[in-house]
Design an enzyme around this catalytic site. Structure first.
Site, PDB file in Angstrom:
ATOM      1  N   ASP A  45       0.815  -1.213   0.000  1.00 60.31           N
ATOM      2  CA  ASP A  45       0.000   0.000   0.000  1.00 60.31           C
ATOM      3  C   ASP A  45       0.854   1.272   0.000  1.00 60.31           C
ATOM      4  O   ASP A  45       2.080   1.205   0.183  1.00 60.31           O
ATOM      5  CB  ASP A  45      -0.981   0.003   1.186  1.00 60.31           C
ATOM      6  CG  ASP A  45      -0.342  -0.449   2.501  1.00 60.31           C
ATOM      7  OD1 ASP A  45       0.899  -0.385   2.606  1.00 60.31           O
ATOM      8  OD2 ASP A  45      -1.073  -0.856   3.416  1.00 60.31           O
TER       9      ASP A  45
ATOM     10  N   ASN B 128      -7.759  -2.836  14.103  1.00 56.87           N
ATOM     11  CA  ASN B 128      -9.148  -3.076  13.693  1.00 56.87           C
ATOM     12  C   ASN B 128      -9.283  -4.284  12.757  1.00 56.87           C
ATOM     13  O   ASN B 128     -10.335  -4.497  12.171  1.00 56.87           O
ATOM     14  CB  ASN B 128      -9.727  -1.819  13.030  1.00 56.87           C
ATOM     15  CG  ASN B 128      -9.011  -1.460  11.730  1.00 56.87           C
ATOM     16  OD1 ASN B 128      -8.106  -2.161  11.295  1.00 56.87           O
ATOM     17  ND2 ASN B 128      -9.422  -0.366  11.108  1.00 56.87           N
TER      18      ASN B 128
ATOM     19  N   HIS C  46      -7.568  -4.767   9.923  1.00 55.76           N
ATOM     20  CA  HIS C  46      -7.311  -4.558   8.491  1.00 55.76           C
ATOM     21  C   HIS C  46      -6.040  -5.280   8.047  1.00 55.76           C
ATOM     22  O   HIS C  46      -5.144  -5.544   8.844  1.00 55.76           O
ATOM     23  CB  HIS C  46      -7.285  -3.066   8.129  1.00 55.76           C
ATOM     24  CG  HIS C  46      -6.076  -2.290   8.564  1.00 55.76           C
ATOM     25  ND1 HIS C  46      -6.084  -0.923   8.709  1.00 55.76           N
ATOM     26  CD2 HIS C  46      -4.811  -2.677   8.881  1.00 55.76           C
ATOM     27  CE1 HIS C  46      -4.889  -0.509   9.074  1.00 55.76           C
ATOM     28  NE2 HIS C  46      -4.104  -1.545   9.194  1.00 55.76           N
TER      29      HIS C  46
ATOM     30  N   GLU D 146      -9.917  -1.879   5.084  1.00 53.10           N
ATOM     31  CA  GLU D 146     -10.523  -1.552   6.369  1.00 53.10           C
ATOM     32  C   GLU D 146     -11.840  -2.309   6.558  1.00 53.10           C
ATOM     33  O   GLU D 146     -12.474  -2.698   5.567  1.00 53.10           O
ATOM     34  CB  GLU D 146     -10.810  -0.043   6.419  1.00 53.10           C
ATOM     35  CG  GLU D 146      -9.582   0.840   6.222  1.00 53.10           C
ATOM     36  CD  GLU D 146      -8.747   0.979   7.478  1.00 53.10           C
ATOM     37  OE1 GLU D 146      -8.596  -0.008   8.239  1.00 53.10           O
ATOM     38  OE2 GLU D 146      -8.222   2.078   7.714  1.00 53.10           O
TER      39      GLU D 146
HETATM   40  P1  PGA Z   1       1.842  -1.439  12.447  1.00 56.27           P
HETATM   41  O1  PGA Z   1       0.706  -1.449  11.345  1.00 56.27           O
HETATM   42  O2  PGA Z   1       2.839  -2.458  12.034  1.00 56.27           O
HETATM   43  O3  PGA Z   1       2.414  -0.046  12.416  1.00 56.27           O
HETATM   44  O4  PGA Z   1       1.187  -1.760  13.749  1.00 56.27           O
HETATM   45  C1  PGA Z   1       0.228  -2.656  10.891  1.00 56.27           C
HETATM   46  C2  PGA Z   1      -0.953  -2.426   9.987  1.00 56.27           C
HETATM   47  O5  PGA Z   1      -1.649  -1.420  10.166  1.00 56.27           O
HETATM   48  O6  PGA Z   1      -1.189  -3.261   9.116  1.00 56.27           O
END
Ligand code: PGA
Length: 243
Positions: free
Chosen positions: A67, A136, A138, A143
């Protein structure tokens, strides 16, 4: 779904890097799907160490990132282009012509998303996809919503993700509200998937994922229950073991 619980963040990172290494050694021109965020940094550090000290060779490796934010300058330290350079690419012998990251500055985002998926297919598909997970649930920036995108798409970030990611920005108002992300179908086409999670903040999502018997768009990661080769590597905190 195979679940490996490690003592802490460092052992999670080493465990993941060891799998990546094994796969690169099996197939020198492997196509890797790469993730950003805090979670994979330790794994990238370990891969850099393996390159520098043990000669792990990335010269034929192809990569596709999951992404990128929309409308962010690639020299902005919060862009994922920048992140990948400073956390991995600048320290290994990957050919930058083999590196692909969604173009959040494209004039025609829909078209560039389509081209991204096509290019992945043309390279033979992703052999090994690395994923983090949002608090959450995702994966990528897919999302929790009523509907999930199949292919790479532009998406709106949820307030929770914007808040979670604001720790990297000067203020929450600076966090982009849109991103391009590989779709659920793009991710699910990967031949092998490793999902990493560390820390208490992830334990709720991980509990739902590893105990879940149902697939729901409210927990996008739950689609991984359908995939034949997923390894979830989590530290004790993310697994809900309180120390
Ligand atoms: P993070 O993000 O590694 O910064 O916790 C993971 C994600 O949002 O997929």
């Amino acid at each position: 779904m195979k679940v490996i619980v490690t003592k802490d963040y460092d052992s999670m990172s080493r465990e993941a890097a060891a799998i990546v290494r094994k796969e690169i050694e099996k197939k020198r021109d492997i196509v890797l799907g790469l993730a950003t965020g805090s979670t994979p940094i330790g794994m990238y550090n370990e891969l850099i160490r393996m390159h520098k000290e043990e000669g792990l060779d990335f010269s034929s490796v192809v990569s596709f990132n999951l992404d990128e934010y929309v409308g962010i300058d690639y020299n902005d330290p919060n862009s994922y282009h920048y992140y990948m350079n400073v956390n991995l690419f600048d320290y290994i012998n990957i050919d930058k012509n083999n590196v692909h990251i969604p173009d959040g500055n494209s004039k025609n985002i829909e078209e560039s998303c389509r081209v991204y998926d096509k290019l992945i297919d043309e390279k033979g598909g992703i052999d090994l996809q690395i994923l983090g997970i949002g608090a959450n649930g995702h994966i990528g920036f897919n999302e929790p919503e009523e509907e999930l995108n199949v292919g790479t798409s532009i998406v709106n970030l949820t307030p929770r993700t914007i808040k979670d990611n604001s720790r990297f920005f000067k203020s929450i108002d600076d966090v982009p509200t849109k991103a391009i992300t590989m779709g659920i179908g793009t991710i699910m086409k990967a031949k092998k998937i490793i999902l990493l999670a560390s820390g208490k903040n992830k334990s709720e999502a991980i509990k739902k994922l590893v105990e879940g018997k149902k697939i729901t768009t409210k927990l996008p990661a739950s689609v991984l229950l359908l995939h034949p080769d997923v390894t979830v590597i989590v530290d004790e905190e993310a697994y809900g073991i309180n120390k």
